[in-house]
Enzyme design. Structure first.
Site, mmCIF file in Angstrom:
data_model
loop_
_atom_site.group_PDB
_atom_site.id
_atom_site.type_symbol
_atom_site.label_atom_id
_atom_site.label_comp_id
_atom_site.label_asym_id
_atom_site.label_seq_id
_atom_site.Cartn_x
_atom_site.Cartn_y
_atom_site.Cartn_z
ATOM 1 N N SER A 51 48.733 3.225 15.246
ATOM 2 C CA SER A 51 47.474 3.900 14.760
ATOM 3 C C SER A 51 47.465 4.508 13.696
ATOM 4 C CB SER A 51 47.355 5.069 16.015
ATOM 5 O OG SER A 51 48.448 5.854 16.031
ATOM 6 N N GLU A 120 53.556 -3.832 22.828
ATOM 7 C CA GLU A 120 52.473 -4.021 23.652
ATOM 8 C C GLU A 120 52.580 -5.298 24.208
ATOM 9 O OE1 GLU A 120 48.811 -3.782 21.307
ATOM 10 O OE2 GLU A 120 49.234 -1.619 20.753
ATOM 11 N N GLU A 187 47.734 2.824 28.993
ATOM 12 C CA GLU A 187 46.654 3.290 28.024
ATOM 13 C C GLU A 187 45.283 2.769 28.614
ATOM 14 O OE1 GLU A 187 46.902 2.655 23.967
ATOM 15 O OE2 GLU A 187 44.750 3.563 23.456
HETATM 16 O O1 KIV Z 1 49.758 3.716 18.018
HETATM 17 C C1 KIV Z 1 49.609 4.676 18.675
HETATM 18 O O2 KIV Z 1 49.172 5.636 18.296
HETATM 19 C C2 KIV Z 1 49.831 4.236 20.070
HETATM 20 C C3 KIV Z 1 49.647 5.505 21.235
HETATM 21 C C4 KIV Z 1 47.857 5.465 21.303
HETATM 22 C C5 KIV Z 1 50.106 5.300 22.508
HETATM 23 O O3 KIV Z 1 50.208 3.154 20.472
#
Ligand code: KIV
Length: 275
Positions: A51, A120, A187
């Site tokens: 993220s 993932e 998620e």
């Molecule tokens: O990249 C991220 O911040 C995440 C979280 C939302 C679990 O994968």
């Protein structure tokens, strides 16, 4: 004799013992100053999420993030936080090509300061998970809305709705668990399905738009602090509203997660999207 005080880092065993007593609180973090703030507030787990591509680098997805980016931010966080278990996210393209390149990239992230990597995907990643775990790298899976697949999903949409999709997601969770993963982020998944995965697997399940029944919860730090513009997903709560400092907001999040007060029903998804 040195007077240096030493805070031992939480281990997976510690997390399991804590989880027998209360929920686990996890947040994303990308730098040393916030890492020290989260550590002082008592966070259990820090995720250096990809993220960072959106909230730090300003991209419109996580896809441009590189292993070098995550390694840089992981090293910053590891210098700032002594006690939390640290997870580094494996970015898009760093693990999908197969177990061996995935292992090599995971080593870079572990050497930057993480204790675990997150990837993932579901059953299709089982061989990669097993390869890494057998060679000393703890793995956290990530199923449901996996943002690296945004272009396959056609947007950031809830996953696992309908009997077939739900059965696939449950099978994915089992496959990743059987491959040796110790933890799993779930998620944007309907609450009843997320609850089922939490209850029917032995994984440490970490929910985000999933279920209060998960072993713990995670939020993106910027979302918790209300930083950024645009429409927020249902699972986001701004903890800075009503708090008088960042520290107080983080402490409220941790207390609410640990006590099972967050997420509320307004932060999770129903089985059907409704009319
Ligand atoms: O990249 C991220 O911040 C995440 C979280 C939302 C679990 O994968």
């Amino acid at each position: 004799m040195s007077s240096h005080s030493f805070t031992p880092r939480l281990t997976l065993l510690d997390l399991r013992k804590l989880a027998a007593k209360r929920k686990l609180a996890m947040l994303t973090c990308y730098d040393a100053s916030f890492a020290a703030t989260l550590d002082a507030a008592g966070i259990d787990i820090i995720l250096i999420g990809d993220s960072l591509g959106m909230v730090v680098q300003g991209h419109d997805s996580t896809l441009p993030v590189t292993v070098a980016d995550v390694a840089y931010h992981t090293a910053c966080v590891a210098r700032g936080a002594a006690r939390p278990w640290i997870i580094a996210d494996m970015p898009f393209g760093s693990f999908q090509a197969g177990p061996e390149p995935a292992f090599a990239n995971a080593v870079t992230l572990m050497q930057a300061g993480s204790q675990m990597v997150k990837i993932e995907g579901g059953a299709e990643m089982a061989a990669t998970v097993e390869f890494m775990v057998r060679r000393g790298i703890p793995v956290c899976g990530h199923i449901g809305l996996t943002p690296q697949s945004v272009n396959v999903f056609g947007g950031y949409r809830v996953q696992g709705r309908g009997a077939d999709a739900a059965a696939r997601l449950l099978a994915d969770a089992r496959a990743v668990q059987d491959a040796g993963a110790a933890m799993m982020v779930i998620e944007a998944t309907p609450e009843p399905l997320a609850r089922r995965i939490a209850e029917e697997t032995a994984l440490i399940t970490i929910g985000i738009g999933a279920s209060a029944a998960c072993t713990g919860q995670v939020l993106v730090l910027h979302d918790l602090l209300g930083v950024g513009v645009g429409k927020r997903p249902r699972f986001v709560k701004n903890f800075l509203q009503g708090a008088d400092s960042i520290d107080a907001a983080v402490r409220t999040y941790i207390a609410d997660v640990q006590a099972g007060r967050f997420p509320g029903s307004e932060h999770v998804y129903a089985e059907s999207a409704g009319p």
